[in-house]
Design an enzyme around this catalytic site. Structure first.
Site, PDB file in Angstrom:
ATOM      1  N   GLY A 159       0.817  -1.205   0.000  1.00 31.69           N
ATOM      2  CA  GLY A 159       0.000   0.000   0.000  1.00 31.69           C
ATOM      3  C   GLY A 159       0.850   1.254   0.000  1.00 31.69           C
ATOM      4  N   HIS A 160       1.880   1.277   0.848  1.00 31.86           N
ATOM      5  CA  HIS A 160       2.788   2.421   0.862  1.00 31.86           C
ATOM      6  C   HIS A 160       3.510   2.559  -0.476  1.00 31.86           C
ATOM      7  CE1 HIS A 160       2.713   1.371   5.304  1.00 31.86           C
ATOM      8  NE2 HIS A 160       2.339   2.635   5.311  1.00 31.86           N
TER       9      HIS A 160
ATOM     10  N   LYS B 196      -4.501  -3.815   3.046  1.00 29.91           N
ATOM     11  CA  LYS B 196      -3.126  -3.789   3.534  1.00 29.91           C
ATOM     12  C   LYS B 196      -3.013  -2.794   4.683  1.00 29.91           C
ATOM     13  CE  LYS B 196      -0.848  -6.242   0.232  1.00 29.91           C
ATOM     14  NZ  LYS B 196       0.147  -7.298   0.449  1.00 29.91           N
TER      15      LYS B 196
END
Length: 306
Positions: free
Chosen positions: A43-44, A192
């Site tokens: 996700g990051h 996530k």
């Protein structure tokens, strides 16, 4: 200053990262900031990829577990800190710089000045974590100022946070464009999250109930708001071991529930001792295709602070 782009060089001092970003902006390069608390996952990295789409941008990822946004009894001490692994991932992704300050560097005088979110910060997460958003907005404001960023990227999983950051950019006339990036999910639908590492195998299986409830609610969107909430709520109620903080259907701006049009279905719940949040776009009065086929609904509009 000697600097090699794309090597995820780590800066720990406000003065040094500021020197870099000012120099890059003077040379005509915009600064794209991805604020994180570390323990990085896909996700990051999707935020990083979005930031890298800004032409010529210097991409800066901040890693800072912000004590100001944790209340007493929350997981500040337990929150995963994996700086070396995070930097390795960011270097592999071609990030230019990493800003990883200490709490003392960020708050040398303690939390003397904070930014409060107003009414929009008192609902949903704010009702259950009343000091949380003041901590978030304060550190985000500091990061914007420290990095002189032109663009900033945030995930839609923290939907209320994203809207509140857009709010302060507008209200405080910040010259930052805020970009919302869609939620990244596991193959089975689990959103996530850095906190997923807290889950046992059994708890992780149970956590899938959140995304299942959201999906089921969204699938009956054509039947109206009451059907959405009843359907999602019945799935959560049937799951033993989930303690729901809230399940709410709101407008995309978090206003009261509309009768039709785009809306957002949001949930927060504890699975064991782990608190998780998730949300999905709901097209009230129309059909819904699912999380993997346009099912995140309308994203918040990017917010230019110029």
């Amino acid at each position: 200053m000697t600097f090699t782009p794309g090597q995820a060089e780590v800066f720990t001092e406000i003065e040094k990262i500021g020197q870099l970003t000012r120099a890059m902006r003077k040379a005509g390069r915009p600064v794209a900031l991805v604020p994180t608390m570390g323990a990085l996952h896909e996700g990051h990295l999707s935020l990083v990829q979005a930031a890298q789409q800004i032409p010529g941008a210097l991409v800066v990822v901040s890693i800072f577990v912000n004590p100001l946004q944790f209340a007493e009894g929350e997981d500040l001490d337990a929150y995963p800190r994996t700086l070396d692994e995070d930097v390795a991932k960011l270097k592999a992704a071609g990030v230019d710089a990493v800003f990883a300050p200490s709490p003392r560097e960020m708050y040398p005088n303690g939390p003397r000045t904070t930014i409060h979110p107003g009414e929009a910060g008192r609902i949903l997460e704010g009702a259950h974590r009343p000091t949380h958003f003041a901590g978030v907005l304060t550190v985000v404001n500091k990061l914007f100022t420290i990095t002189h960023c032109d663009h900033a990227f945030f995930g839609e999983k923290d939907y209320q946070q994203l809207l509140l950051i857009q709010q302060i950019v507008t209200d405080l006339n910040m010259e930052v464009q805020v970009h919302g990036v869609p939620i990244v999910r596991e193959a089975d639908g689990l959103a996530k999250s850095s906190r997923n590492v807290y889950l046992s195998d059994e708890e992780r299986e149970l956590a899938l109930t959140l995304s299942a409830a959201l999906t089921a609610g969204a699938f009956v969107a054509e039947q109206g708001p009451a059907a959405v909430l009843q359907t999602a709520g019945s799935i959560l109620d049937a799951a033993s071991g989930i303690d729901v903080d809230y399940l709410e259907l709101r407008g995309t701006d978090l206003s009261d529930t509309p009768e039709d049009g785009e809306a957002r279905l949001l949930v927060a719940a504890r699975v064991g001792t782990t608190r998780l949040i998730d949300n999905v776009g709901v097209p009230l009065g129309t059909g819904f295709k699912g999380l993997d086929d346009g099912g995140e609904g309308s994203a918040p509009a990017d917010n230019a602070g110029e």
